[in-house]
Write a protein that holds these residues in place. Structure first.
Motif, short mmCIF file in Angstrom:
data_model
loop_
_atom_site.label_atom_id
_atom_site.label_comp_id
_atom_site.label_asym_id
_atom_site.label_seq_id
_atom_site.Cartn_x
_atom_site.Cartn_y
_atom_site.Cartn_z
N GLU A 1 3.27 11.48 -9.28
CA GLU A 1 2.11 11.05 -8.49
C GLU A 1 2.34 9.74 -7.76
O GLU A 1 1.48 9.31 -6.98
CB GLU A 1 0.85 10.96 -9.37
N SER B 1 -3.60 2.31 -11.46
CA SER B 1 -2.64 3.41 -11.60
C SER B 1 -1.20 2.94 -11.76
O SER B 1 -0.34 3.70 -12.20
CB SER B 1 -2.74 4.35 -10.40
N GLN C 1 0.82 5.73 0.92
CA GLN C 1 0.09 6.87 1.44
C GLN C 1 0.81 8.14 1.08
O GLN C 1 1.95 8.36 1.52
CB GLN C 1 -0.09 6.77 2.95
N ALA C 2 0.16 8.96 0.28
CA ALA C 2 0.70 10.26 -0.10
C ALA C 2 0.26 11.30 0.92
O ALA C 2 -0.75 11.11 1.61
CB ALA C 2 0.20 10.62 -1.49
N TYR D 1 0.86 -1.17 0.00
CA TYR D 1 0.00 0.00 0.00
C TYR D 1 0.90 1.23 0.00
O TYR D 1 2.10 1.13 0.28
CB TYR D 1 -0.89 0.02 1.25
N ALA E 1 5.05 8.90 -2.31
CA ALA E 1 4.28 8.45 -1.15
C ALA E 1 5.20 7.65 -0.23
O ALA E 1 6.34 7.35 -0.59
CB ALA E 1 3.12 7.55 -1.59
N GLY F 1 -1.55 13.93 2.90
CA GLY F 1 -2.92 14.41 2.86
C GLY F 1 -3.93 13.47 2.24
O GLY F 1 -5.09 13.84 2.04
N LYS F 2 -3.50 12.26 1.93
CA LYS F 2 -4.39 11.30 1.29
C LYS F 2 -4.51 10.03 2.12
O LYS F 2 -3.70 9.75 2.99
CB LYS F 2 -3.90 10.96 -0.11
N GLU F 3 -5.56 9.27 1.81
CA GLU F 3 -5.75 7.97 2.46
C GLU F 3 -4.74 6.97 1.93
O GLU F 3 -4.25 7.08 0.80
CB GLU F 3 -7.16 7.45 2.15
N ARG F 4 -4.44 5.98 2.77
CA ARG F 4 -3.60 4.88 2.30
C ARG F 4 -4.34 4.13 1.20
O ARG F 4 -5.55 3.88 1.32
CB ARG F 4 -3.29 3.94 3.48
N GLU F 5 -3.63 3.77 0.14
CA GLU F 5 -4.30 3.10 -0.97
C GLU F 5 -3.55 1.84 -1.40
O GLU F 5 -2.33 1.75 -1.27
CB GLU F 5 -4.41 4.05 -2.18
#
Length: 117
Positions: A89, A63, A39-40, A37, A92, A42-46
């Motif tokens: 992009e 992506s 995490q960037a 996973y 992270a 300010g973003k949720e872990r993806e």
């Protein structure tokens, strides 16, 4: 006790490559599916990628499909993420985990990947 230590991150220019490693302990590694996973800021872990316990099946986020490759070495209790054609992009913190522990809240030590444009 589960321990997860990711390494191999760094600063790379867009279009470059990195290979992340994650050493796992505390469970019989070869019995478990593993995931990466990220995490960037300010973003949720993806979700990034997953691999089954024997390595026969993999899955990727749209992506990263075609650019990243997940693999594992059960003799070394290690899962890898080869990242090619990196984009800004992709910047992270990257974490690995046992798939069954995703909801546990434990993610271990991640590794920072920064891609400059």
């Amino acid at each position: 006790q589960v321990q997860l230590v990711a390494s191999g991150g760094g600063l790379v220019q867009a279009g470059g490559s990195l290979r992340l490693s994650c050493a796992a302990s505390g469970r019989a590694f070869s019995n478990y599916d593993m995931v990466w996973y990220r995490q960037a800021p300010g973003k949720e872990r993806e979700f990034v990628a997953s691999i089954t316990w024997g390595g026969s099946s993999t899955n990727y986020a749209d992506s990263v499909k075609g650019r990243f490759t997940i693999s594992r070495d059960n003799a070394k209790n290690t899962v890898y993420l080869r990242m090619n054609s990196l984009k800004p992009e992709d910047t992270a913190i990257y974490y690995c985990n046992f798939r069954v522990f995703i909801s546990s809240g434990y993610w271990g030590q991640g590794t920072q990947v920064t891609v400059s444009s």
